[in-house]
Design an enzyme around this catalytic site. Structure first.
Site, mmCIF file in Angstrom:
data_model
loop_
_atom_site.group_PDB
_atom_site.id
_atom_site.type_symbol
_atom_site.label_atom_id
_atom_site.label_comp_id
_atom_site.label_asym_id
_atom_site.label_seq_id
_atom_site.Cartn_x
_atom_site.Cartn_y
_atom_site.Cartn_z
ATOM 1 N N ARG A 91 125.897 52.100 51.741
ATOM 2 C CA ARG A 91 125.823 53.436 52.354
ATOM 3 C C ARG A 91 126.851 54.377 51.708
ATOM 4 O O ARG A 91 128.066 54.226 51.880
ATOM 5 C CB ARG A 91 126.076 53.344 53.861
ATOM 6 C CG ARG A 91 125.988 54.690 54.552
ATOM 7 C CD ARG A 91 124.639 55.337 54.459
ATOM 8 N NE ARG A 91 123.616 54.589 55.159
ATOM 9 C CZ ARG A 91 122.305 54.753 54.964
ATOM 10 N NH1 ARG A 91 121.880 55.609 54.050
ATOM 11 N NH2 ARG A 91 121.409 54.056 55.641
ATOM 12 N N ARG A 117 118.051 50.022 43.573
ATOM 13 C CA ARG A 117 119.425 50.047 44.115
ATOM 14 C C ARG A 117 119.835 48.713 44.742
ATOM 15 O O ARG A 117 120.995 48.543 45.131
ATOM 16 C CB ARG A 117 119.573 51.167 45.141
ATOM 17 C CG ARG A 117 118.657 51.040 46.352
ATOM 18 C CD ARG A 117 118.906 52.170 47.347
ATOM 19 N NE ARG A 117 117.910 52.171 48.416
ATOM 20 C CZ ARG A 117 118.033 52.890 49.526
ATOM 21 N NH1 ARG A 117 119.080 53.666 49.701
ATOM 22 N NH2 ARG A 117 117.086 52.860 50.450
ATOM 23 N N HIS A 187 120.783 59.760 44.473
ATOM 24 C CA HIS A 187 120.875 60.137 45.900
ATOM 25 C C HIS A 187 122.356 60.265 46.305
ATOM 26 O O HIS A 187 122.834 59.533 47.179
ATOM 27 C CB HIS A 187 120.184 59.019 46.685
ATOM 28 C CG HIS A 187 119.949 59.274 48.133
ATOM 29 N ND1 HIS A 187 120.949 59.566 49.037
ATOM 30 C CD2 HIS A 187 118.804 59.274 48.859
ATOM 31 C CE1 HIS A 187 120.434 59.708 50.242
ATOM 32 N NE2 HIS A 187 119.133 59.547 50.157
ATOM 33 N N ASP A 231 116.644 67.857 56.211
ATOM 34 C CA ASP A 231 116.101 66.882 55.254
ATOM 35 C C ASP A 231 115.022 67.610 54.467
ATOM 36 O O ASP A 231 113.878 67.719 54.879
ATOM 37 C CB ASP A 231 115.505 65.688 56.004
ATOM 38 C CG ASP A 231 115.192 64.529 55.060
ATOM 39 O OD1 ASP A 231 114.900 63.427 55.573
ATOM 40 O OD2 ASP A 231 115.257 64.726 53.822
ATOM 41 N N GLU A 291 120.772 65.715 46.219
ATOM 42 C CA GLU A 291 120.217 64.680 45.336
ATOM 43 C C GLU A 291 119.360 65.315 44.244
ATOM 44 O O GLU A 291 118.451 66.110 44.551
ATOM 45 C CB GLU A 291 119.360 63.727 46.169
ATOM 46 C CG GLU A 291 120.066 63.208 47.406
ATOM 47 C CD GLU A 291 119.098 62.734 48.474
ATOM 48 O OE1 GLU A 291 118.000 62.245 48.132
ATOM 49 O OE2 GLU A 291 119.424 62.872 49.675
HETATM 50 O O1 TA6 Z 1 117.136 61.665 50.826
HETATM 51 C C1 TA6 Z 1 117.034 61.841 52.216
HETATM 52 C C2 TA6 Z 1 116.442 60.580 52.836
HETATM 53 O O2 TA6 Z 1 115.136 60.370 52.341
HETATM 54 C C3 TA6 Z 1 116.485 60.713 54.351
HETATM 55 O O3 TA6 Z 1 115.187 60.917 54.889
HETATM 56 C C4 TA6 Z 1 117.125 59.397 54.808
HETATM 57 O O4 TA6 Z 1 116.138 58.394 54.967
HETATM 58 C C5 TA6 Z 1 118.039 59.113 53.611
HETATM 59 O O5 TA6 Z 1 117.233 59.430 52.484
HETATM 60 C C6 TA6 Z 1 118.680 57.744 53.586
HETATM 61 O O6 TA6 Z 1 117.735 56.779 53.242
HETATM 62 P P1 TA6 Z 1 118.230 55.231 53.179
HETATM 63 O O7 TA6 Z 1 117.007 54.468 52.775
HETATM 64 O O8 TA6 Z 1 119.314 55.154 52.143
HETATM 65 O O9 TA6 Z 1 118.765 54.920 54.537
#
Ligand code: TA6
Length: 319
Positions: A91, A117, A187, A231, A291
């Site tokens: 995270r 990832r 991201h 988002d 991102e």
């Molecule tokens: O990039 C935004 C997003 O798609 C959100 O909708 C949220 O799901 C975030 O990515 C985090 O995704 P993850 O799979 O890393 O928990």
């Protein structure tokens, strides 16, 4: 593994590979809470040069931290609850989303944001840039598991150049005989003073898919400020963005090439509480994702025998 990596790719006083292991002399189950959690055995590249420091987990080629010497606070955010574990995403940092962004188009059982990832990558090159920054290139290791989800012949490389600026180049090379289409994103989670105080500029006039409460196409007017879950997938834009952060007295400049989408995301309180790994109670207030991507309308066809590269470059301006 570690000694061989340091022999071949380590750079004395600048780049060292370490194992995410228990602090010497303490049993694995007494690792300090928070931080990077229990010993995962995963390998981390630690970069420390005259211009700044960074760290990157080889699994996922996942940059976890970047802090130029000019900054008292890291620029790339890592959750206090971040955990290193084999096969699990971390995270924070700069997750590599590939070869799709978001949910898979047809396979609900495939991982969100692709598999890149959470699988092993191997180091293929390291060096020092003329300006003293440290360069590291990794290649995704394909396997039977990845081929089930992505049955194409290709190489995926990430080159990270860390110093006073941070440059990341994500290169997809189609080594097969048939074209394929990818979605992708770097991201990146940026560290900010407070989500209620920052603004993002650079996307004025851009169309975006608003993912909160469905998926609606809207158009950005002016800069972006935040007062709830946000988002958004901005499409058809190669524009640079700036995060204006008066609390930390800095602007983070986000330039890109080979990318036509930009995703702006904060989970806000309810979604953050559900996710549970953003650092309780309000770690989510200190992060913002901007991102650089190719998503939704901007998927990329990589013609057989060619290479597509998406590049980001982050620079911090103190104000
Ligand atoms: O990039 C935004 C997003 O798609 C959100 O909708 C949220 O799901 C975030 O990515 C985090 O995704 P993850 O799979 O890393 O928990």
């Amino acid at each position: 593994m570690i000694s061989a990596l340091n022999m071949q790719f380590g750079i004395k006083g600048q780049l060292e590979f370490v194992e995410d292991a228990p602090v010497k002399g303490t049993p694995p189950d007494t690792r300090p809470a928070g931080g990077l959690g229990a010993a995962s055995g995963l390998v981390v590249a630690e970069i420390n040069n005259a211009q700044g420091c960074a760290s990157l987990c080889l699994q996922g080629a996942h940059l976890m931290n970047w802090q130029p010497k000019s900054q008292a606070v890291p620029v790339v955010w890592l959750s206090r609850d971040a955990r290193l574990a084999a096969g699990k995403s971390i995270r924070g940092g700069a997750p590599v989303c590939w070869p799709w962004f978001g949910a898979h188009a047809t396979e609900s059982g495939f991982p969100g944001h692709g598999f890149a990832r959470t699988v092993p990558w191997r180091v293929i090159e390291s060096g020092t840039e003329p300006d003293g920054a440290t360069r590291l290139t990794l290649r995704l290791e394909t396997s039977d598991k990845t081929r089930v989800q992505w049955p194409h012949d290709c190489n995926l490389d990430l080159t990270v150049i860390a110093g006073n600026t941070l440059r990341m180049e994500l290169a997809t090379e189609n080594t097969g005989a048939t074209d394929f289409v990818i979605g992708e994103a770097l991201h990146t989670y940026f560290q900010i003073g407070d989500i209620g105080q920052v603004r993002v500029t650079g996307l004025d006039g851009c169309a975006y898919w608003d993912k909160v409460g469905g998926s609606n196409l809207r158009r950005q007017e002016g800069g972006i400020s935040f007062s709830g879950e946000t988002d958004r997938v901005y499409i058809n834009t190669g524009a640079a963005c700036v995060i204006h952060d008066d609390e930390l007295n800095r602007r983070i400049h986000i330039a890109k090439s080979g990318s036509l989408s930009t995703v702006v995301w904060t989970p806000w309180d309810e979604k953050a509480a559900k996710m549970g790994d953003l650092g309780q109670p309000d770690g989510w207030r200190e992060m913002l994702c901007v991102e650089s991507a190719n998503a939704i309308d901007n998927l990329v066809k990589v013609v057989a025998g060619t290479r597509h590269t998406m590049i980001v470059e982050y620079r911090v301006e103190s104000i």
